[in-house]
Design a protein around this motif. Sequence first.
Motif, mmCIF file in Angstrom:
data_model
loop_
_atom_site.group_PDB
_atom_site.id
_atom_site.type_symbol
_atom_site.label_atom_id
_atom_site.label_comp_id
_atom_site.label_asym_id
_atom_site.label_seq_id
_atom_site.Cartn_x
_atom_site.Cartn_y
_atom_site.Cartn_z
ATOM 1 N N UNK A 27 9.676 111.597 15.351
ATOM 2 C CA UNK A 27 9.461 113.026 15.083
ATOM 3 C C UNK A 27 8.583 113.650 16.171
ATOM 4 N N UNK A 28 7.557 112.933 16.609
ATOM 5 C CA UNK A 28 6.689 113.426 17.680
ATOM 6 C C UNK A 28 7.457 113.585 18.983
ATOM 7 N N UNK A 29 8.288 112.599 19.294
ATOM 8 C CA UNK A 29 9.043 112.640 20.542
ATOM 9 C C UNK A 29 10.106 113.736 20.526
ATOM 10 N N UNK A 30 10.650 113.993 19.367
ATOM 11 C CA UNK A 30 11.627 115.082 19.259
ATOM 12 C C UNK A 30 10.958 116.433 19.476
ATOM 13 N N UNK A 31 9.719 116.584 18.990
ATOM 14 C CA UNK A 31 8.996 117.842 19.161
ATOM 15 C C UNK A 31 8.562 118.067 20.603
ATOM 16 N N UNK A 32 8.101 117.006 21.257
ATOM 17 C CA UNK A 32 7.528 117.157 22.594
ATOM 18 C C UNK A 32 8.549 116.990 23.715
ATOM 19 N N UNK A 33 9.495 116.070 23.536
ATOM 20 C CA UNK A 33 10.431 115.736 24.607
ATOM 21 C C UNK A 33 11.875 116.099 24.280
ATOM 22 N N UNK A 34 12.111 116.596 23.068
ATOM 23 C CA UNK A 34 13.471 116.936 22.626
ATOM 24 C C UNK A 34 14.416 115.727 22.741
ATOM 25 N N UNK A 35 13.923 114.579 22.321
ATOM 26 C CA UNK A 35 14.736 113.365 22.327
ATOM 27 C C UNK A 35 15.918 113.539 21.377
ATOM 28 N N UNK A 36 17.076 113.103 21.820
ATOM 29 C CA UNK A 36 18.289 113.212 21.005
ATOM 30 C C UNK A 36 18.581 111.866 20.343
ATOM 31 N N UNK A 37 18.598 111.853 19.019
ATOM 32 C CA UNK A 37 18.952 110.634 18.308
ATOM 33 C C UNK A 37 17.812 109.645 18.181
ATOM 34 N N UNK A 38 18.175 108.432 17.778
ATOM 35 C CA UNK A 38 17.198 107.387 17.501
ATOM 36 C C UNK A 38 17.206 106.330 18.603
ATOM 37 N N UNK A 39 16.137 105.558 18.700
ATOM 38 C CA UNK A 39 16.075 104.509 19.727
ATOM 39 C C UNK A 39 17.028 103.354 19.430
ATOM 40 N N UNK A 40 17.418 102.661 20.478
ATOM 41 C CA UNK A 40 18.234 101.453 20.313
ATOM 42 C C UNK A 40 17.399 100.307 19.756
ATOM 43 N N UNK A 41 16.151 100.273 20.168
ATOM 44 C CA UNK A 41 15.224 99.205 19.761
ATOM 45 C C UNK A 41 13.837 99.790 19.562
ATOM 46 N N UNK A 42 13.143 99.336 18.536
ATOM 47 C CA UNK A 42 11.745 99.716 18.320
ATOM 48 C C UNK A 42 10.936 98.454 18.028
ATOM 49 N N UNK A 43 9.811 98.307 18.724
ATOM 50 C CA UNK A 43 8.907 97.185 18.470
ATOM 51 C C UNK A 43 7.523 97.746 18.184
ATOM 52 N N UNK A 44 7.046 97.521 16.960
ATOM 53 C CA UNK A 44 5.719 97.972 16.552
ATOM 54 C C UNK A 44 4.771 96.771 16.578
ATOM 55 N N UNK A 45 3.654 96.904 17.276
ATOM 56 C CA UNK A 45 2.672 95.824 17.362
ATOM 57 C C UNK A 45 1.310 96.359 16.954
ATOM 58 N N UNK A 46 0.761 95.827 15.874
ATOM 59 C CA UNK A 46 -0.536 96.273 15.379
ATOM 60 C C UNK A 46 -1.655 95.420 15.977
ATOM 61 N N UNK A 47 -2.727 96.095 16.330
ATOM 62 C CA UNK A 47 -3.918 95.415 16.843
ATOM 63 C C UNK A 47 -5.097 95.835 15.969
ATOM 64 N N UNK A 48 -5.320 95.074 14.898
ATOM 65 C CA UNK A 48 -6.367 95.422 13.942
ATOM 66 C C UNK A 48 -7.740 95.018 14.471
ATOM 67 N N UNK A 49 -8.667 95.965 14.381
ATOM 68 C CA UNK A 49 -10.042 95.738 14.850
ATOM 69 C C UNK A 49 -10.061 95.188 16.272
#
Length: 477
Positions: free
Chosen positions: A391-413
């Motif tokens: 949603x952020x990327x669509x607002x700022x960069x007008x990205x069309x559609x969804x990514x082919x791949x998404x990798x979320x990596x959390x770094x707690x503390x």
Amino acid sequence: MMAVTKERRRIVIIGGGITGLTAMYYIQRAIDAENLPIDITLVEASLRLGGKVHTHRKNGIIMEKGPESFFDRTGSVKRLAQDLQIEDSIVGNALGKTFIALGNELYPVPPSLLAGDAPHISSFITSRLFSVSGKVRAAGDFFIPRTQLPVDQPVGAFLRRRFGAEIVENLVEPLLASVYAGDVEQLSLQTTFPELYEVEQKHRSLLLGMRKAQSSLFYSDIPKQGAGIFQTFKNGLETMVEAIEATLKPGTIRKGVRAEAIGHTEDGMAIQLSHNPTLYADDIVVATPYYVAQSLFEDKTMLQPLEAMTTATIATVNMVFKREQFDDLEALAFFVSRNSDLTITSCTWSNLKWPLTASEDYVVLRSYIGRVGDEAIVELSDREIEQNVIADLQQTLQVKGKPLTTIVTRWKNAMPQYTVGHTARIAQASEQLQQQFPNVHLAGSSFRGISIPECVAQGQAIAAQLVAAHKERLHID
């Protein structure tokens, strides 16, 4: 070289991040080069080495789950790469535009402020980032007297006094949030940018002082013309972790083993492990986050000054798109002001900044989420995080559609906060440790620098210190 005694010494390193690995490498290197009677072991709680340095490689695309580059001002990484014979694989970043997101609009950052160049007053005058009143207030730097406060003061307060609130909110805070994930109203100037204080004390005006010293607002060295100031390795940052691991002898690394307690013995120290036999040591390097270091001592007053430390929890979100999902935008990155409604705090076009990251058919975007005071987002599910970032990327960069791949990596503390008083707290904790455990040494991002070069430098320094001390004890010339 002559050894008067054959007494063997034992060194244990707790923590297999880049600091601990660098120390391990240089100590082992000295042992091999000089045939030193020293046994060394590294203990790492996870099943992989490298800590936050973690490269994902698949289908010809390279993504960094942790830090994505380094600014090697003192040359510590270059020296390590030379010794590992991987210096030829170091590459610099491509140049391009950088933006600040205010609301949903992207505003270009004056190039001189990020290229390592000394800032021109024209950079502020022509920038759309600041209002007319903000620019007039920034010009106050030419007239405002030197601060009478000591260097250990908040970065935000120091720069607000010189340039005004608008510069801090629209430029300084977004950029520093990407590095420290912290609050500029709490970050220590002494620990993060002491050179700014020195410039002000010497020249009074920061702008005039930086012009004379040929330094920039955020970097103290200016690179060669046309060169980027950041570097990585052709096959990702984890290249140096893999190169170090390849040099270490079998049996000297224990992965998946957690150090739980450190205590004294009659002839040294003992380290209680989560499993496997107890380790005995003459010297211990604790290269872990500060809160892990605190937990290792039965005496809960040990390292008490560190109780005032805090951390930030963040996550990296790597997304791969097809090139046709984007309109043309010549950019390398954008950073997000706290005044924006966006979830992300920064976003980098990895494939443009580092052309070897992916082929021209793809766009690889690497976003950060989370910072001090805004960490709840990291606790969402991967799917929810992906939706927010898209949603952020669509607002700022007008990205069309969804990514082919998404990798979320959390770094707690994962991001130690160098708040006002940090240097004094580390000095007090080290002195306390010296009194009760003189042969336990603290190193790592919690203590004397969070960047990769600073952590490598700490590893190099502690290795040199321990090797020299053992040679002196063992009467080796």
